[in-house]
Structure formats: structure tokens, C-alpha cells
Design an enzyme around this catalytic site. Sequence first.
Site, PDB file in Angstrom:
ATOM      1  N   HIS A   1       6.209 -10.340   5.393  1.00  0.00           N
ATOM      2  CA  HIS A   1       4.895  -9.445   4.036  1.00  0.00           C
ATOM      3  C   HIS A   1       5.074  -8.176   4.809  1.00  0.00           C
ATOM      4  O   HIS A   1       5.540  -7.641   6.037  1.00  0.00           O
ATOM      5  CB  HIS A   1       3.176  -9.720   4.226  1.00  0.00           C
TER       6      HIS A   1
ATOM      7  N   TYR B   1      -5.462  -9.874   0.429  1.00  0.00           N
ATOM      8  CA  TYR B   1      -4.286 -10.488  -0.736  1.00  0.00           C
ATOM      9  C   TYR B   1      -5.107  -9.870  -1.622  1.00  0.00           C
ATOM     10  O   TYR B   1      -5.208 -10.954  -2.658  1.00  0.00           O
ATOM     11  CB  TYR B   1      -3.967 -11.968  -0.128  1.00  0.00           C
TER      12      TYR B   1
ATOM     13  N   LYS C   1       4.529 -14.243   8.233  1.00  0.00           N
ATOM     14  CA  LYS C   1       4.488 -15.823   7.156  1.00  0.00           C
ATOM     15  C   LYS C   1       3.885 -16.572   8.420  1.00  0.00           C
ATOM     16  O   LYS C   1       5.281 -17.233   8.993  1.00  0.00           O
ATOM     17  CB  LYS C   1       4.699 -15.530   5.919  1.00  0.00           C
TER      18      LYS C   1
ATOM     19  N   ASN D   1       8.069 -17.207   1.429  1.00  0.00           N
ATOM     20  CA  ASN D   1       8.374 -16.242   1.670  1.00  0.00           C
ATOM     21  C   ASN D   1       9.076 -15.923   3.030  1.00  0.00           C
ATOM     22  O   ASN D   1       9.046 -14.381   2.857  1.00  0.00           O
ATOM     23  CB  ASN D   1       8.640 -15.390   0.230  1.00  0.00           C
TER      24      ASN D   1
ATOM     25  N   GLU E   1      -3.888  -1.231   5.062  1.00  0.00           N
ATOM     26  CA  GLU E   1      -3.836  -3.857   5.326  1.00  0.00           C
ATOM     27  C   GLU E   1      -3.582  -3.324   7.315  1.00  0.00           C
ATOM     28  O   GLU E   1      -4.256  -4.168   8.085  1.00  0.00           O
ATOM     29  CB  GLU E   1      -2.187  -4.029   5.292  1.00  0.00           C
TER      30      GLU E   1
END
Length: 159
Positions: free
Chosen positions: A125, A59, A19, A122, A136
Site C-alpha cells: 500500500h 480502508y 501487506k 497486491n 494515514e
Amino acid sequence: MGQRVSVEIMMEESFVMMKPDAPQRRLMGKILSRFEEKGLQIIAMKLIQIDEGLAKEHYGEHKDKPFFNDLVSYITSSPALAMVIKGEDAISLIRKIVGATNPKEADLGTIRGDFAIDMGRNIIHASDAPESAKREIPLFFDKDEICDYDLVDNSWIYE
Ligand code: IDP
Ligand code: MG
């Protein structure tokens, strides 16, 4: 002596994405090393500025959650490093390497446990199941961007 029967290896491909906090904090190399040192194989990788449409699609399962808008803002705020990583049971193995969603609960030694504090920052992913990976990967990569190649040390990683 019985004849040795070669074991069928369940090779899987996972969609993994550092990310925007990873490139911003210059942690891409360290995080990439975790996967390489484990013996996994990077078969696709690109630094991309994710747009709102792609973020919302990726998402989609979280669209009704209270954190959805913040999540889309986070993921589109600066470039991310998208990857496809291959290996035996790679999907669940990578989730273990990544650690729990909330970095405060993630074990030390995991990527989130070692490099992050906040749920909304965080750092990485990873696909949570084979169906997620199948959905994905094509969102981020065309077929011709995924490299099919053998690593020379495969026989030292897999029996
Ligand atoms: P995962 O990334 O471990 O698969 P998911 O539940 O799929 O976790 O959530 C997707 C992402 O949404 C998380 O990685 C995190 O960045 C963010 N997120 C999930 N739950 C919360 C929350 O309660 N507050 C803020 N952000 C959240
Ligand atoms: Mg998830």
C-alpha cells in the site's frame, strides 16, 4: 555570472505498508531495497499485526465496495510492515514505484508488476495523495516513532 539560487525541494512523507504477503513470502528486504536504492529515506518502520478496527479505519473509503470484507481479512491475516518514507515528491514517486492497483496491469519494473499477480494480494500500500498521507500516518505511528535525521549522501541525491 549570476548567483546560484538554491532550488526549493518539496519534501513529502508517504505512508507505505507492505501487506501480509510480503513478510509471508520473505520479500520485505527486496521491496525495501527499491525505496532505498531510489534515494528515498525511511523515517519510521514497524512490523505490526493490524486489528480489524484499524484495518476498517485505514480502508474506510472502500467500506461500501464488494471487496471490503476480503480486503480487511487480507490485511489482518498476518503481520504487515508499516513505514513512513520521505523524499522529494515522495507521494507520487512512490505510487509510480509501487505500480497499478491490479498487478496484472502494473508495468514490469514496479513492485506490484514484479512481485504480485492478484488484485487481492497486491503486496503493498502507498498513500495516493498528500491528504491521504496526512490521515494515514497518524493511524499507524505516534509522533515519537517518526525519526527526524539527515542522510549523509543527501547532496548526492538532491542538487
Ligand atoms: P491502491 O491500493 O492502489 O490505492 P485502492 O483502489 O485504494 O488501490 O484499493 C485498496 C486495495 O483494495 C487495493 O490495493 C487492493 O488490495 C484492494 N482492491 C481494490 N480493488 C479491488 C478489487 O476489485 N478486488 C479485490 N481487491 C481490490
Ligand atoms: Mg488507495
